[in-house]
Motif scaffolding. Structure first.
Motif, PDB file in Angstrom:
ATOM      1  N   SER A  12       0.829  -1.196   0.000  1.00  0.00           N
ATOM      2  CA  SER A  12       0.000   0.000   0.000  1.00  0.00           C
ATOM      3  C   SER A  12       0.867   1.251   0.000  1.00  0.00           C
ATOM      4  O   SER A  12       1.861   1.329   0.716  1.00  0.00           O
ATOM      5  CB  SER A  12      -0.891   0.017   1.247  1.00  0.00           C
ATOM      6  N   ASN A  13       0.485   2.216  -0.804  1.00  0.00           N
ATOM      7  CA  ASN A  13       1.160   3.513  -0.787  1.00  0.00           C
ATOM      8  C   ASN A  13       0.602   4.395   0.319  1.00  0.00           C
ATOM      9  O   ASN A  13       1.153   5.444   0.605  1.00  0.00           O
ATOM     10  CB  ASN A  13       0.999   4.224  -2.133  1.00  0.00           C
ATOM     11  N   ILE A  14      -0.490   3.960   0.932  1.00  0.00           N
ATOM     12  CA  ILE A  14      -1.148   4.759   1.955  1.00  0.00           C
ATOM     13  C   ILE A  14      -0.534   4.491   3.335  1.00  0.00           C
ATOM     14  O   ILE A  14      -0.371   5.401   4.136  1.00  0.00           O
ATOM     15  CB  ILE A  14      -2.671   4.462   1.963  1.00  0.00           C
ATOM     16  N   VAL A  15      -0.188   3.243   3.603  1.00  0.00           N
ATOM     17  CA  VAL A  15       0.328   2.866   4.919  1.00  0.00           C
ATOM     18  C   VAL A  15       1.807   3.233   5.009  1.00  0.00           C
ATOM     19  O   VAL A  15       2.592   2.899   4.135  1.00  0.00           O
ATOM     20  CB  VAL A  15       0.140   1.350   5.158  1.00  0.00           C
ATOM     21  N   HIS A  32       3.294  -0.216   8.878  1.00  0.00           N
ATOM     22  CA  HIS A  32       3.414  -1.544   8.279  1.00  0.00           C
ATOM     23  C   HIS A  32       4.230  -2.473   9.181  1.00  0.00           C
ATOM     24  O   HIS A  32       3.832  -3.606   9.444  1.00  0.00           O
ATOM     25  CB  HIS A  32       4.060  -1.438   6.892  1.00  0.00           C
ATOM     26  N   MET A  33       5.369  -1.993   9.689  1.00  0.00           N
ATOM     27  CA  MET A  33       6.208  -2.821  10.556  1.00  0.00           C
ATOM     28  C   MET A  33       5.456  -3.212  11.827  1.00  0.00           C
ATOM     29  O   MET A  33       5.525  -4.356  12.262  1.00  0.00           O
ATOM     30  CB  MET A  33       7.504  -2.084  10.904  1.00  0.00           C
ATOM     31  N   LEU A  34       4.758  -2.258  12.408  1.00  0.00           N
ATOM     32  CA  LEU A  34       3.983  -2.560  13.616  1.00  0.00           C
ATOM     33  C   LEU A  34       2.867  -3.554  13.325  1.00  0.00           C
ATOM     34  O   LEU A  34       2.633  -4.479  14.108  1.00  0.00           O
ATOM     35  CB  LEU A  34       3.414  -1.279  14.220  1.00  0.00           C
ATOM     36  N   ASP A  35       2.183  -3.375  12.194  1.00  0.00           N
ATOM     37  CA  ASP A  35       1.128  -4.311  11.816  1.00  0.00           C
ATOM     38  C   ASP A  35       1.678  -5.722  11.670  1.00  0.00           C
ATOM     39  O   ASP A  35       1.053  -6.690  12.112  1.00  0.00           O
ATOM     40  CB  ASP A  35       0.450  -3.888  10.510  1.00  0.00           C
ATOM     41  N   VAL A  36       2.841  -5.854  11.049  1.00  0.00           N
ATOM     42  CA  VAL A  36       3.459  -7.173  10.893  1.00  0.00           C
ATOM     43  C   VAL A  36       3.709  -7.792  12.261  1.00  0.00           C
ATOM     44  O   VAL A  36       3.370  -8.951  12.505  1.00  0.00           O
ATOM     45  CB  VAL A  36       4.763  -7.092  10.072  1.00  0.00           C
ATOM     46  N   CYS A  37       4.294  -7.028  13.163  1.00  0.00           N
ATOM     47  CA  CYS A  37       4.626  -7.564  14.497  1.00  0.00           C
ATOM     48  C   CYS A  37       3.397  -7.882  15.323  1.00  0.00           C
ATOM     49  O   CYS A  37       3.391  -8.844  16.090  1.00  0.00           O
ATOM     50  CB  CYS A  37       5.505  -6.574  15.252  1.00  0.00           C
ATOM     51  N   ILE A  38       2.349  -7.093  15.162  1.00  0.00           N
ATOM     52  CA  ILE A  38       1.145  -7.288  15.962  1.00  0.00           C
ATOM     53  C   ILE A  38       0.269  -8.408  15.396  1.00  0.00           C
ATOM     54  O   ILE A  38      -0.275  -9.216  16.138  1.00  0.00           O
ATOM     55  CB  ILE A  38       0.346  -5.969  16.050  1.00  0.00           C
ATOM     56  N   LYS A  39       0.159  -8.466  14.063  1.00  0.00           N
ATOM     57  CA  LYS A  39      -0.794  -9.381  13.442  1.00  0.00           C
ATOM     58  C   LYS A  39      -0.206 -10.723  13.031  1.00  0.00           C
ATOM     59  O   LYS A  39      -0.948 -11.671  12.816  1.00  0.00           O
ATOM     60  CB  LYS A  39      -1.424  -8.708  12.222  1.00  0.00           C
ATOM     61  N   ALA A  40       1.109 -10.813  12.909  1.00  0.00           N
ATOM     62  CA  ALA A  40       1.721 -12.074  12.481  1.00  0.00           C
ATOM     63  C   ALA A  40       1.622 -13.102  13.604  1.00  0.00           C
ATOM     64  O   ALA A  40       1.663 -12.759  14.779  1.00  0.00           O
ATOM     65  CB  ALA A  40       3.181 -11.842  12.095  1.00  0.00           C
ATOM     66  N   PRO A  41       1.521 -14.379  13.238  1.00  0.00           N
ATOM     67  CA  PRO A  41       1.542 -15.426  14.265  1.00  0.00           C
ATOM     68  C   PRO A  41       2.861 -15.393  15.041  1.00  0.00           C
ATOM     69  O   PRO A  41       3.891 -14.933  14.523  1.00  0.00           O
ATOM     70  CB  PRO A  41       1.429 -16.729  13.454  1.00  0.00           C
TER      71      PRO A  41
END
Length: 99
Positions: free
Chosen positions: A44-47, A52-61
């Motif tokens: 995404s060009n919006i995020v 993005h890094m925080l989303d990966v760390c929070i949402k990844a298993p």
């Protein structure tokens, strides 16, 4: 978490997992490439990259986050940080260097 405009002004970033392990620390301008090499490129060009890094760390298993931690520990950025820390500790008073 800094706002994206503040993040862009920073030289370095430290991202920890939920249990306090280093997922990434290093130059802010290398963070996106580091995550992309691990298969977590932002589509995404919006995020912003920090979101993005925080989303990966929070949402990844948990297993994926553990893999991110292990991969960072073996990364060139981690090796460069270890060299810098070693040089600084030797240069510190009483550290065995000339300082």
């Amino acid at each position: 978490q800094p706002r994206p405009d503040i993040f862009r002004l920073m030289d370095r970033v430290l991202l920890l997992s939920g249990d306090g392990q280093v997922v990434y620390t290093g130059p802010t301008d290398a963070a996106a490439a580091h995550f992309a090499r691990l298969g977590y490129s932002s589509t995404s060009n919006i995020v912003s990259i920090i979101d993005h890094m925080l989303d990966v760390c929070i949402k990844a298993p948990a297993a994926d986050v553990a893999a991110l931690v292990a991969t960072y520990a073996r990364s060139p950025v981690a090796a460069a940080d270890a060299r810098t820390a070693s040089q600084l500790s030797l240069a510190a008073p009483g550290g065995g260097g000339d300082g």
